[in-house]
Design an enzyme around this catalytic site. Structure first.
Site, PDB file in Angstrom:
ATOM      1  N   THR A  22      25.542 -37.435 -29.260  1.00 22.03           N
ATOM      2  CA  THR A  22      24.369 -38.245 -29.644  1.00 22.03           C
ATOM      3  C   THR A  22      24.540 -39.700 -29.240  1.00 22.03           C
ATOM      4  OG1 THR A  22      25.313 -38.807 -31.787  1.00 22.03           O
ATOM      5  CG2 THR A  22      23.999 -36.792 -31.676  1.00 22.03           C
TER       6      THR A  22
ATOM      7  N   ASP B 227      36.559 -42.139 -24.607  1.00 19.70           N
ATOM      8  CA  ASP B 227      36.426 -40.981 -25.498  1.00 19.70           C
ATOM      9  C   ASP B 227      36.365 -39.718 -24.646  1.00 19.70           C
ATOM     10  OD1 ASP B 227      36.272 -39.656 -27.906  1.00 19.70           O
ATOM     11  OD2 ASP B 227      34.371 -40.543 -28.529  1.00 19.70           O
TER      12      ASP B 227
ATOM     13  N   THR C 298      28.880 -42.368 -32.029  1.00 15.46           N
ATOM     14  CA  THR C 298      30.263 -42.867 -32.117  1.00 15.46           C
ATOM     15  C   THR C 298      30.430 -44.127 -31.267  1.00 15.46           C
ATOM     16  OG1 THR C 298      31.087 -40.634 -32.486  1.00 15.46           O
ATOM     17  CG2 THR C 298      32.691 -42.250 -31.669  1.00 15.46           C
TER      18      THR C 298
ATOM     19  N   ASP D 120      37.753 -43.587 -32.388  1.00 21.35           N
ATOM     20  CA  ASP D 120      38.141 -42.929 -33.645  1.00 21.35           C
ATOM     21  C   ASP D 120      39.611 -42.530 -33.543  1.00 21.35           C
ATOM     22  OD1 ASP D 120      38.197 -40.568 -32.146  1.00 21.35           O
ATOM     23  OD2 ASP D 120      36.215 -39.950 -32.796  1.00 21.35           O
TER      24      ASP D 120
ATOM     25  N   HIS E 270      38.964 -31.091 -26.429  1.00 22.61           N
ATOM     26  CA  HIS E 270      38.669 -31.934 -27.587  1.00 22.61           C
ATOM     27  C   HIS E 270      39.932 -32.176 -28.422  1.00 22.61           C
ATOM     28  CE1 HIS E 270      36.440 -33.855 -30.680  1.00 22.61           C
ATOM     29  NE2 HIS E 270      36.822 -32.970 -31.568  1.00 22.61           N
TER      30      HIS E 270
ATOM     31  N   LYS F  93      36.511 -44.597 -37.743  1.00 25.66           N
ATOM     32  CA  LYS F  93      35.143 -44.068 -37.872  1.00 25.66           C
ATOM     33  C   LYS F  93      35.071 -43.000 -38.948  1.00 25.66           C
ATOM     34  CE  LYS F  93      33.788 -40.403 -35.250  1.00 25.66           C
ATOM     35  NZ  LYS F  93      33.488 -39.636 -34.023  1.00 25.66           N
TER      36      LYS F  93
ATOM     37  N   GLU G 118      18.338 -10.704 -20.734  1.00 21.29           N
ATOM     38  CA  GLU G 118      19.786 -10.433 -20.739  1.00 21.29           C
ATOM     39  C   GLU G 118      20.388 -10.771 -19.375  1.00 21.29           C
ATOM     40  OE1 GLU G 118      20.530  -6.443 -21.990  1.00 21.29           O
ATOM     41  OE2 GLU G 118      19.798  -6.808 -24.024  1.00 21.29           O
TER      42      GLU G 118
ATOM     43  N   GLN H 270      34.928 -27.225 -33.619  1.00 21.67           N
ATOM     44  CA  GLN H 270      35.386 -26.574 -34.858  1.00 21.67           C
ATOM     45  C   GLN H 270      36.709 -25.886 -34.514  1.00 21.67           C
ATOM     46  OE1 GLN H 270      31.544 -24.584 -36.280  1.00 21.67           O
ATOM     47  NE2 GLN H 270      32.183 -25.770 -38.062  1.00 21.67           N
TER      48      GLN H 270
HETATM   49  C1  R5P Z   1      34.802 -36.798 -31.891  1.00 25.40           C
HETATM   50  O1  R5P Z   1      35.850 -36.530 -32.444  1.00 25.40           O
HETATM   51  C2  R5P Z   1      34.660 -36.860 -30.402  1.00 25.40           C
HETATM   52  O2  R5P Z   1      35.813 -37.355 -29.775  1.00 25.40           O
HETATM   53  C3  R5P Z   1      33.465 -37.714 -30.025  1.00 25.40           C
HETATM   54  O3  R5P Z   1      33.706 -39.042 -30.472  1.00 25.40           O
HETATM   55  C4  R5P Z   1      32.182 -37.214 -30.647  1.00 25.40           C
HETATM   56  O4  R5P Z   1      32.048 -35.815 -30.492  1.00 25.40           O
HETATM   57  C5  R5P Z   1      31.008 -37.909 -30.014  1.00 25.40           C
HETATM   58  O5  R5P Z   1      29.833 -37.469 -30.644  1.00 25.40           O
HETATM   59  P1  R5P Z   1      28.595 -38.444 -30.802  1.00 25.40           P
HETATM   60  O6  R5P Z   1      28.279 -39.002 -29.446  1.00 25.40           O
HETATM   61  O7  R5P Z   1      27.496 -37.542 -31.336  1.00 25.40           O
HETATM   62  O8  R5P Z   1      28.949 -39.498 -31.788  1.00 25.40           O
END
Ligand code: R5P
Length: 310
Positions: free
Chosen positions: A222, A217, A225, A168, A129, A191, A39, A96
Site C-alpha cells: 500500500t 525495503d 510503511t 521497520d 520476506h 513501525k 480453469e 504469513q
Molecule cells: C513488512 O514487514 C514488509 O517488509 C513491508 O514493509 C510491507 O509489507 C510493506 O507494506 P505496505 O507498503 O502496505 O506498508
C-alpha cells in the site's frame, strides 16, 4: 550436457524474455491458457525429455500465478524433464510465515509444500520476506538478493551525506548490508502495523538531520510503511528522501499514499510485472534479469553461486 530450457506462465513473461535474452536462448514453447470455464490448461509444445528446465513465475496474487507454476511443473515431470527448477523472482504468500496470533495459517510453508509436491527439484528466488522461509523447503533453494542492482544505481548517483534507513525492524539486517556497501550511516524506524493497510511510526533511532536518506525495503504494497517513514524523516530534518525496494507489489492505494509523501524517487526492480501506477516521474524500474539469468546459467553448469549472494 542436458539442454537448458526456460519456460514461463502468464505471471511475468516480459521478465522471462529478458532472462532468455541474457542467456541467449529462445523462450520455451508452451500453452498456458484458460479453459472456457476459467480453469488453467497447460501444454508443453516441445520435447523436454532429459532437459534442465527453469520455469520463471512470480507467485504473488492472483492465485492463478501459483497454480500455473504448479501445473507447469507437473507437466514437465510427466514429460520426463531431467530436472525442474522453479524460478520465483517474488515468492508470494510469504508474509504469513509464523503462527504469531491464534488461528492464523503459515501460508509460506503451505506454498513451499505445494511447489515441492508438484515435483520441483530446486527453487531459485530473490529477497524473501523472511530468510527462514528457505527452511520450509526440503529441496535446494538459492536465495538471491537484488542488492547489486540497487547498489550500483545509488552509487552512480554519488549521493553525499548518505544515511540508509530501515523502515521497520524486519528490514534492519537488509538495511545494514546496504549501508555498509554504500558507506552510509544507518537509522531505524520503529513501525507498528495497526491494520493490514495502515502503519504508524513509534520511534526513530539514529540521526537524519541534514542527511540524504535512502529507505530500503523488500516490498511496497500500500506504500504506508514507506510513506509514514518518509513523513517522520522529513519532520526530523532529512534533506532528501529516496526509496529502494526489490518487489514492486503496488496495491491500488499506493499511488495516492506515495504521491503525497515527501519522496524524491522510488526505485524498484522488475521482479514483479509493472503495475498501473503513476508516481509523476518519480518511479524508476531496474531489471534483475541479469542476476537471475547468471544464477540459472551457473545452476545449469553446476557452478558455484556464492559470488552472486552479495
Ligand atoms: C513488512 O514487514 C514488509 O517488509 C513491508 O514493509 C510491507 O509489507 C510493506 O507494506 P505496505 O507498503 O502496505 O506498508
Amino acid at each position: 550436457m542436458d539442454s537448458l530450457r526456460v519456460f514461463t506462465g502468464n505471471a511475468h513473461p516480459e521478465l522471462a524474455k529478458r532472462i532468455c535474452s541474457y542467456l541467449g536462448v529462445d523462450p520455451g514453447a508452451a500453452e498456458v491458457e484458460a479453459f472456457p470455464d476459467g480453469e488453467i490448461h497447460v501444454k508443453i509444445d516441445e520435447n523436454v525429455r532429459g532437459c534442465d528446465i527453469f520455469i520463471v513465475q512470480p507467485t504473488g496474487a492472483p492465485a492463478e500465478n501459483l497454480l500455473e507454476l504448479l501445473i507447469m511443473v507437473d507437466a514437465m515431470k510427466r514429460a520426463s524433464a531431467r530436472r525442474v527448477t522453479a524460478v520465483i523472482p517474488y515468492f508470494g504468500y510469504a508474509r504469513q510465515d509464523r503462527k504469531d496470533q491464534p488461528r492464523v495459517p503459515i501460508s509460506s510453508k503451505l506454498v513451499a509444500n505445494l511447489i515441492t509436491t508438484a515435483g520441483a527439484e530446486r527453487v531459485l528466488t530473490m529477497d524473501l520476506h523472511s530468510s527462514q522461509i528457505q527452511g520450509f523447503f526440503d529441496i535446494p533453494l538459492d536465495h538471491l538478493f537484488a542488492a547489486p542492482v540497487l547498489i550500483e544505481y545509488f552509487q552512480s548517483k554519488e549521493i553525499t551525506d548518505l544515511t540508509v534507513v530501515a523502515p521497520d525492524v524486519g528490514s534492519l539486517k537488509m538495511a545494514r548490508a546496504y549501508s555498509k556497501r554504500l558507506g552510509a550511516t544507518l537509522a531505524l524506524v520503529d513501525k507498528r502495523r495497526t491494520r493490514a493497510d495502515q502503519t504508524e511510526v513509534m520511534n526513530l533511532i539514529g540521526e537524519v538531520e541534514g542527511r540524504n536518506v535512502v529507505i530500503f525495503d523488500d516490498i511496497i504494497s500500500t506504500g504506508s510503511t514507506i510513506a509514514r517513514a518518509a513523513v517522520e524523516l522529513k519532520k526530523r530534518g532529512a534533506a532528501s528522501i529516496r526509496v529502494g525496494v526489490t518487489h514492486a507489489g503496488f496495491a491500488p492505494a499506493a499511488q495516492e499514499v506515495l504521491g503525497q509523501a515527501p519522496i524524491e524517487e522510488v526505485v524498484v526492480t522488475d521482479s514483479l510485472p509493472p503495475k498501473d501506477i503513476d508516481l509523476g516521474g518519480k518511479l524508476r524500474v531496474l531489471t534483475v534479469s541479469g542476476i537471475l539469468g547468471e544464477a540459472i546459467r551457473r545452476i545449469h553448469e553446476e557452478r558455484s553461486l556464492s559470488s552472486l549472494f552479495v
